[in-house]
Enzyme design. Structure first.
Site, short mmCIF file in Angstrom:
data_model
loop_
_atom_site.label_atom_id
_atom_site.label_comp_id
_atom_site.label_asym_id
_atom_site.label_seq_id
_atom_site.Cartn_x
_atom_site.Cartn_y
_atom_site.Cartn_z
N CYS A 124 0.82 -1.22 0.00
CA CYS A 124 0.00 0.00 0.00
C CYS A 124 0.85 1.27 0.00
CB CYS A 124 -0.95 -0.01 1.19
SG CYS A 124 -2.12 -1.37 1.12
N HIS A 251 -2.52 7.11 3.73
CA HIS A 251 -3.08 5.92 3.07
C HIS A 251 -4.32 5.49 3.84
CE1 HIS A 251 -3.79 1.92 1.81
NE2 HIS A 251 -3.30 1.38 2.91
N ASN A 281 -9.99 0.29 1.67
CA ASN A 281 -8.54 0.35 1.45
C ASN A 281 -8.25 -0.08 0.01
OD1 ASN A 281 -5.79 -0.19 1.30
ND2 ASN A 281 -5.68 -1.26 3.26
N1 COA Z 1 -17.73 -8.90 12.18
C1 COA Z 1 -17.95 -9.27 13.47
N2 COA Z 1 -16.99 -9.74 14.27
C2 COA Z 1 -15.74 -9.83 13.77
C3 COA Z 1 -15.44 -9.46 12.45
C4 COA Z 1 -16.50 -8.99 11.65
N3 COA Z 1 -16.31 -8.60 10.37
N4 COA Z 1 -14.13 -9.68 12.23
C5 COA Z 1 -13.62 -10.14 13.38
N5 COA Z 1 -14.60 -10.26 14.30
C6 COA Z 1 -14.48 -10.71 15.68
C7 COA Z 1 -13.35 -11.69 15.87
O1 COA Z 1 -13.76 -13.00 15.56
C8 COA Z 1 -13.06 -11.54 17.33
O2 COA Z 1 -14.00 -12.25 18.09
P1 COA Z 1 -13.60 -13.00 19.46
O3 COA Z 1 -13.18 -11.90 20.38
O4 COA Z 1 -14.87 -13.67 19.84
O5 COA Z 1 -12.48 -13.91 19.08
C9 COA Z 1 -13.29 -10.05 17.58
O6 COA Z 1 -14.15 -9.60 16.51
C10 COA Z 1 -12.03 -9.24 17.61
O7 COA Z 1 -11.25 -9.66 16.47
P2 COA Z 1 -9.86 -9.01 16.15
O8 COA Z 1 -9.30 -9.61 14.91
O9 COA Z 1 -9.02 -9.03 17.41
O10 COA Z 1 -10.34 -7.54 15.86
P3 COA Z 1 -9.53 -6.20 15.89
O11 COA Z 1 -10.05 -5.32 16.95
O12 COA Z 1 -8.05 -6.40 15.80
O13 COA Z 1 -10.00 -5.56 14.49
C11 COA Z 1 -9.17 -5.23 12.30
C12 COA Z 1 -9.72 -6.24 13.30
C13 COA Z 1 -8.77 -6.00 11.06
C14 COA Z 1 -10.25 -4.23 11.97
C15 COA Z 1 -7.94 -4.51 12.93
O14 COA Z 1 -7.04 -5.45 13.48
C16 COA Z 1 -7.23 -3.64 11.97
O15 COA Z 1 -7.71 -2.60 11.59
N6 COA Z 1 -6.02 -4.05 11.52
C17 COA Z 1 -5.30 -3.38 10.48
C18 COA Z 1 -5.83 -3.85 9.14
C19 COA Z 1 -5.34 -3.03 8.00
O16 COA Z 1 -5.67 -1.90 7.88
N7 COA Z 1 -4.52 -3.65 7.13
C20 COA Z 1 -4.03 -3.06 5.96
C21 COA Z 1 -2.84 -2.22 6.27
S1 COA Z 1 -2.22 -1.47 4.80
#
Ligand code: COA
Length: 339
Positions: A124, A251, A281
């Site tokens: 990205c 970004h 994104n």
């Molecule tokens: N809907 C509902 N629940 C969801 C879900 C969705 N779409 N996706 C994940 N969950 C749940 C998970 O299963 C987990 O449940 P649990 O606690 O029962 O195990 C809970 O939500 C938390 O999951 P987690 O993966 O820890 O969430 P998070 O707070 O880290 O958020 C992202 C996930 C991906 C939004 C976050 O980690 C993030 O923004 N990361 C960066 C991603 C990014 O921008 N990447 C590109 C960079 S260029």
């Protein structure tokens, strides 16, 4: 041992790469959070609160990476000064094929002749890597004007059943025309800070489309750290105080990442550009699409000081400064079908 190099700012009369056109193309098909809840165990509320995304635009199989790149470039060139484009640098992580590269085909479809044209992959951060590469081509007199394209079809990367990654990504392309000018001109690209750390390559990886693996929480932390540090370095190298910045242009990874980054920099919400809510994104397309939309809807005006920053798979990151030039508004191409 760190070998990080911070570039110096060019002196006002010195040669620089100057932005003289931007454009973008997005697929016509909009996929809302409600559409996703019909096929994934998720909710609109979860997606919005964790990512800020309400919808994204998705390319069908009839709209390739190459098509999107051609459309964005056409959108940029139609209102740019009519300069002979002398090189094409195209950033993508999602080319249509392994070989050959996308850029020569795009140059041919644009009728640019037998100019140098090549792809680079920097996740990205690709647009900022491409911008720096174009500035280098101009600085070494390889080219007087360079077309830079950032294009990705990131929606093809997640496993379609993975509720954590599917909502994040959309497809699109953005383009910018750079010409040789001087550092004193509006549009001159400032010092570009770039970095990478391959020891964290596993945090975002995809062996092939449909097989994306991402360690979300770690990526989040690295993204905020790297974008805020690179932004400070780029501003300092340009001789800007962060208070001088009219718009942070991060970004569009997701709204929480960009908010945390802005907060680290002490830049209030009202001074950062965003469109992640509408397109998700879009990878290497993210920054040029945001710029193209912002110039057209008036959020960016001539003379505004912009601080651009990005982070992505690799890991890679970067930042640079830009004083906005006087560019004509050019509505983004959202027709979405190949010409
Ligand atoms: N809907 C509902 N629940 C969801 C879900 C969705 N779409 N996706 C994940 N969950 C749940 C998970 O299963 C987990 O449940 P649990 O606690 O029962 O195990 C809970 O939500 C938390 O999951 P987690 O993966 O820890 O969430 P998070 O707070 O880290 O958020 C992202 C996930 C991906 C939004 C976050 O980690 C993030 O923004 N990361 C960066 C991603 C990014 O921008 N990447 C590109 C960079 S260029």
């Amino acid at each position: 041992m760190s070998t990080h190099h911070t570039p110096r700012a060019a002196r006002p009369g010195e040669q620089a790469a100057v932005l003289c056109g931007v454009g973008a193309a997005l697929p016509a098909t909009v996929v809302t959070n409600a559409d996703l809840t019909a096929r994934l165990d998720t909710t609109d509320q979860w997606i919005r609160s964790r990512t800020g995304i309400a919808q994204r635009r998705i390319a069908g199989s009839d709209l390739t990476t190459e098509d999107l790149a051609v459309r964005a470039a056409t959108n940029a060139l139609v209102r740019s000064p009519s300069l002979p484009v002398q090189a094409v640098v195209l950033a993508t992580t999602t080319p249509d094929r392994c070989c050959p590269a996308t850029a020569p085909a795009v140059a041919a479809r644009l009728g640019l002749g037998s100019i140098p044209a090549f792809d680079l992959a920097a996740g990205c951060t690709g647009f900022l890597y491409a911008l720096a590469t174009a500035a280098g081509l101009i600085a070494t007199a390889m080219a007087q004007s360079v077309l830079v394209i950032g294009v990705d079809r990131l929606a093809s990367l997640p496993d379609p059943t993975d509720r954590t990654t599917v909502p994040l990504f959309g497809d699109g392309a953005g383009a910018a025309l750079l010409r040789r000018g001087t550092a004193a001109e509006a549009g001159a690209v400032g010092p570009v800070v770039l970095g990478s750390d391959g020891s964290h390559a596993d945090l975002i990886r995809a062996a092939h489309p449909g097989a994306l693996h991402m360690e979300g929480a770690d990526v989040f932390r690295h993204a905020v750290d790297r974008m805020s540090t690179a932004s400070r370095q780029a501003a300092m190298a340009a001789g800007w105080a962060l208070d001088d910045v009219d718009h942070l242009v991060p970004h569009q990874a997701n709204a929480r990442i960009t908010s945390f980054t802005a907060r680290r920099l002490g830049i209030p919400e009202g001074r950062q550009l965003h469109n992640v809510e509408d397109i998700g994104n879009t990878g290497a397309a993210s920054i040029p699409v945001l710029l193209a939309q912002a110039v057209t809807d008036g959020r960016v005006a001539p003379g505004h000081r912009l601080l651009l920053t990005a982070f992505g798979a690799g890991l890679t990151w970067g930042a640079t400064t830009l004083t906005w030039p006087n560019l004509p508004a050019q509505p983004v191409d959202t027709k979405g079908m190949p010409s």
